[in-house]
Structures are given as structure tokens and as C-alpha cells.
Motif scaffolding. Sequence first.
Motif, short mmCIF file in Angstrom:
data_model
loop_
_atom_site.label_atom_id
_atom_site.label_comp_id
_atom_site.label_asym_id
_atom_site.label_seq_id
_atom_site.Cartn_x
_atom_site.Cartn_y
_atom_site.Cartn_z
N PRO A 1 0.46 -1.37 -0.04
CA PRO A 1 0.18 -0.06 -0.13
C PRO A 1 0.81 1.02 0.40
CG PRO A 1 0.10 -0.91 2.19
CD PRO A 1 0.65 -2.17 0.92
N ARG A 2 -0.29 2.42 -0.06
CA ARG A 2 0.82 3.44 -0.06
C ARG A 2 1.86 4.06 1.00
NH1 ARG A 2 0.53 9.06 0.30
NH2 ARG A 2 0.95 10.85 -1.49
N GLU A 3 1.63 3.70 1.79
CA GLU A 3 2.12 3.53 3.27
C GLU A 3 3.83 2.88 2.95
OE1 GLU A 3 -0.82 1.96 3.88
OE2 GLU A 3 -1.78 4.53 4.22
N SER A 4 4.24 1.74 2.20
CA SER A 4 5.43 1.31 1.75
C SER A 4 6.65 2.50 0.87
CB SER A 4 5.46 -0.26 0.94
OG SER A 4 4.33 0.12 0.50
N TRP A 5 5.19 3.17 1.07
CA TRP A 5 6.47 4.22 0.07
C TRP A 5 7.82 4.77 0.62
CZ3 TRP A 5 2.63 6.82 -3.77
CH2 TRP A 5 1.10 5.97 -4.53
N THR A 6 7.05 5.18 1.76
CA THR A 6 8.33 5.56 2.91
C THR A 6 8.83 5.07 3.40
OG1 THR A 6 7.07 7.16 3.68
CG2 THR A 6 7.29 7.83 1.50
N HIS A 7 10.28 5.54 4.23
CA HIS A 7 10.84 5.16 5.10
C HIS A 7 10.26 5.92 6.24
CE1 HIS A 7 11.60 1.20 3.64
NE2 HIS A 7 13.48 1.72 3.40
N GLY A 8 10.51 5.59 7.58
CA GLY A 8 9.95 7.16 8.60
C GLY A 8 11.97 7.71 8.71
N ASP A 9 13.23 7.61 8.50
CA ASP A 9 14.47 7.35 8.42
C ASP A 9 14.42 8.67 7.22
OD1 ASP A 9 16.81 8.72 8.47
OD2 ASP A 9 17.38 6.89 9.39
N PHE A 10 13.80 9.87 7.59
CA PHE A 10 14.42 10.44 5.90
C PHE A 10 15.66 10.13 5.25
CE2 PHE A 10 15.90 14.57 4.56
CZ PHE A 10 14.22 15.16 3.50
N PHE A 11 17.02 10.37 6.59
CA PHE A 11 18.02 10.09 5.58
C PHE A 11 18.23 8.50 5.26
CE2 PHE A 11 18.99 13.40 9.32
CZ PHE A 11 19.24 14.77 8.12
N GLU A 12 17.40 7.74 5.25
CA GLU A 12 17.21 6.78 4.17
C GLU A 12 16.79 6.15 3.15
OE1 GLU A 12 18.35 3.33 5.47
OE2 GLU A 12 19.79 3.94 7.17
N PRO A 13 17.40 5.14 2.85
CA PRO A 13 16.97 5.38 0.61
C PRO A 13 15.65 5.20 0.84
CG PRO A 13 19.44 4.02 1.92
CD PRO A 13 18.79 4.38 2.41
N GLN A 14 14.54 6.70 -0.17
CA GLN A 14 13.51 5.38 0.51
C GLN A 14 12.70 5.12 -1.21
OE1 GLN A 14 11.52 7.23 2.20
NE2 GLN A 14 13.44 7.70 3.75
N GLY B 1 11.76 2.41 -14.21
CA GLY B 1 11.77 2.01 -12.65
C GLY B 1 13.21 1.28 -12.01
N GLY B 2 13.52 0.99 -11.06
CA GLY B 2 13.91 -0.15 -10.61
C GLY B 2 16.18 -0.15 -10.38
N PHE B 3 15.33 1.36 -9.85
CA PHE B 3 16.61 2.44 -9.87
C PHE B 3 16.86 3.15 -8.99
CE2 PHE B 3 16.34 4.91 -13.27
CZ PHE B 3 16.29 5.96 -12.19
N ASP B 4 17.75 4.13 -7.94
CA ASP B 4 16.75 5.16 -6.36
C ASP B 4 18.78 5.94 -7.05
OD1 ASP B 4 17.84 6.26 -4.85
OD2 ASP B 4 17.05 5.42 -3.36
N GLY B 5 18.54 7.08 -8.15
CA GLY B 5 19.68 7.82 -9.00
C GLY B 5 20.88 8.32 -7.08
N ILE B 6 19.47 8.63 -6.44
CA ILE B 6 20.35 9.65 -5.21
C ILE B 6 21.47 8.22 -4.35
CG2 ILE B 6 20.47 10.75 -3.08
CD1 ILE B 6 17.56 12.25 -4.69
N SER B 7 20.50 7.45 -3.62
CA SER B 7 21.60 6.68 -2.66
C SER B 7 22.39 5.54 -3.60
CB SER B 7 20.58 5.24 -2.22
OG SER B 7 19.69 4.47 -3.01
N GLN B 8 22.46 5.56 -4.59
CA GLN B 8 23.06 4.54 -5.53
C GLN B 8 24.02 5.68 -6.64
OE1 GLN B 8 20.30 2.03 -7.78
NE2 GLN B 8 20.76 0.19 -6.15
N GLY B 9 24.44 6.84 -6.77
CA GLY B 9 24.56 7.03 -7.37
C GLY B 9 24.71 6.90 -8.87
N CYS B 10 23.81 7.41 -9.27
CA CYS B 10 24.06 6.43 -10.52
C CYS B 10 22.98 7.35 -11.55
CB CYS B 10 23.42 5.23 -11.00
SG CYS B 10 21.59 4.72 -10.52
N ALA B 11 22.16 8.74 -11.31
CA ALA B 11 21.09 8.80 -12.67
C ALA B 11 21.90 9.67 -13.51
CB ALA B 11 20.88 10.64 -11.39
N GLY B 12 22.98 10.41 -13.51
CA GLY B 12 23.47 10.97 -14.27
C GLY B 12 23.52 9.34 -15.42
N GLY B 13 24.55 8.60 -14.64
CA GLY B 13 24.49 7.41 -16.05
C GLY B 13 23.98 6.90 -16.59
N VAL B 14 22.49 6.60 -15.80
CA VAL B 14 21.70 5.79 -16.60
C VAL B 14 20.61 6.71 -17.50
CG1 VAL B 14 19.34 5.27 -15.62
CG2 VAL B 14 21.14 4.99 -14.55
N SER B 15 20.92 7.98 -17.31
CA SER B 15 20.69 9.18 -18.58
C SER B 15 20.86 8.88 -19.33
CB SER B 15 20.49 10.12 -17.92
OG SER B 15 19.35 10.73 -17.11
#
Length: 415
Positions: free
Chosen positions: A336-349, A382-396
Motif C-alpha cells: 500500500p501507499r504507506e510502504s512508499w517511504t521510510h520513517g528515517d528521512f536519511f534512509e533510501p526511500q 523504475g528499478g534504481f535509486d539515482g540518489i542513494s546509488q549515485g547513478c542518476a546521470g549515468g542511467v540517463s
Amino acid sequence: MNVDTVIVGGGLAGLLCGLSLTRQGLRCAIISRGQSGLHFSSGSMDLLAHCATRTPREALDALSLSEPGHPYSLVGTTQVLDYAQQTEALLRDCGIAMQGCVDQPHQRVTPIGTLRQAWLTPSDITLAPAKGERITVVGIGGFLDFQPHLVAASLAKIGVQARVGEIDLPQLDVLRDNASEFRSVNLARLLDDAAQWRRLHDALLPHAQVSDKLFLPACFGLNDDGLWRWLNETLPCPLSLLPTLPPSVSGIRLHTALQRQFIKNGGMWLAGDAVTDVIHDGQTISAITTRNHGDVPFRTRFAVLASGSFFSNGLIASRDGVIEPVLGLDVLHSSPRESWTHGDFFEPQPWQRFGVQVDATLRPQRNGQRFNNLFAIGGVLGGFDGISQGCAGGVSAITALHAARQIAELAGGCS
């Protein structure tokens, strides 16, 4: 109007794909609704920054085992590395000077003075200084989007002899009455004027005379790096720039250079436009209509979706789920929608990994049915996290060239 390819989205992915296609003689149109994410980025590009202790090949091989749905895993390690080298060559051909290469990742200094691994970094942006270097971090009086004391404190933690300096530039007084106007882009419009170069030089000179290197906020060089090169030729020590809070001068310059080359190659740039309808039979797209060209549909052999993620409305979230608004493509997301985020803001979302579902050819699907001549690239995937994995520009970059290669091959077979 007949074209070979219509690209929806004029950010990094869309432009690199369009450049690759036009270089191969294909007629290409890019529909760009507004500012791209490059206007808010540092101008640097990451390939896979979270695996800094491994070689790129080792990191990509490990990723393919742990995350088979990641765009890199779909493309394959060898092809990712090949496309990375092609990206470097493409940027050079566009006259874009970058530091770094895929075989030698480096560390750059962030706007707060910490270090971050990068694949490519603009030539004027600061790389990690050596321990013991005497660095003066120079602020500009009244400019709040850069905090030199914070940068100097971070650099001191890694053994740099960092001090803070400040310059006052009376020619900027016209901007000071309105804090919203005292931003890096507006500063650049004034400082890029050749009549102001000597004044900036004279203000920096006292700090340069007692330093091994100067760090200055990136607040000039909207169109080229001419002022930066001139300062490095005339000051007694090297000068490097640090990204600031958005909007980003370095990111805007990168976008402008790519856009300029795309148009020079014969590409059609549809600024301030948006898709209103996509004509298809469920498997093949035949035409696309836009807001500004409603009476003239673009009849196309191929289409590329490079519309970005939530930031650019390439994906839209509601209480009921996440949708891709152009075609209603199938999207990877949790419930459900509640699974979209973690409580810790600094954790990968978790929501950072939401995006369009594609196969190894980057073809998406709608209601389980794959499109034959549509490709999805960049942040919309989908399938990647450009921020926590450090790959946003590379994936593009990687997915843009992967799609362009297949389109070129198919177009050659259809001609």
C-alpha cells in the motif's frame, strides 16, 4: 510532419539520445515542456558512486547479481562501459570539457565541502584537494546560496588548510535590493560581461597571493568557461568553482551546449510544448500531437519517452498509485501507499525506485502488452535509486545511447 524519432523530454537523457540519432543522419524532434533537471544539478555525472571501493566493472557485475531489474543490469556490464566511453566522446565532440573517465572515477567537492565520487565533472568544478594545501574559500558579500565557512570546516576535516575570504563586488548592488534576484544565474549574467572581468580579478587577487588555490561559488560561465580560463591565466594561483544551491550555472551551461549541438545537427527543438495525444494501436506508435502543433501531428517511426521522474511530472503519484501520464504505461511501484517511504528521512526511500517497467531493450508495456517502436530512458525508468546509488546521470546517459543504438539499427533495416 514526418520524422524518424520523436523524443518526449529535453533533459540529459533526451538530449543525448537525440544527439546520437542526429549524428547518424536520422531526423529527430525533441518535445521539451520546460526546464530540465540539469538546471538544478551540479553538472557532474555519477556512474555508480555508492560502489567507490570497486572498479566499475566489478561494481556493475555485482549489481547485475543483486539487482537484475536495475537499468544497468538490463543493458549489461560490457555495454554499460562501452556506452560510458561513447558518452565521454560525445560530450567532447559537443565542446563540453569534462574531468574524469569511466576507468578513473574521481572525487569532487560538494557545495558543503564534503567529497563525493563522480564519473564526469565540468572542467571548472573543484576536485578533491590534497592534504596540506592552502585553500581560500571565497564568498561573495550578500550571496546566501553559498556558505564558505561550512565548506572550509568540511575541508579542514580532511587535512586541508582552509581559510575563508570574502569579496564585495559593487557592480552586483543592482541585485541586492531583492534577495530573490541575488542568485547564481543572475550573478552570472552580470559577471560574464567582459567589462566586469578585471573587477572580479582585482577583488580575488589579494586572496590568490596567499593561497595555493581559490575556491569560488559557480556564479559565472552560463555560456562558456571563458572567464574561468582567463582568471586561471592571470591570477597567481589556480581557481576552481563549487556548485551552489539551484539554479545551477554549470548545469544550465551543460544543457545549453547539448541543446545547441542538437539543433546544429538538424534536430527539431520544440520548446514550451507538451504531448496532447499519442496515436497507436496498442503495439505501434504512428503519430504524436502536441499543444503547440495540434493541427500538424508528428508522424514517426520511433518514439522515446525521456520525461523524467516525479520532479518533472514524468511520473505522477496519487492516493491510488503511481501513473505514467503520457501513455499510461505499466509502472513498477509498491503498495500500500504507506510502504512508499521510510520513517528515517536519511534512509533510501522506496518511491525513488518507482518508474516505468521495461525489458532488456528498454521497451515499455501497457496493460502487459509491449510497444514495438517505443523506448523509455532516464529518470522515468523504475528499478534504481539515482540518489542513494549515485547513478542518476549515468542511467540517463547509458539508457539514452542504448535506445539510440537500437533505433539506428532498426531504422537502417527499415530504410
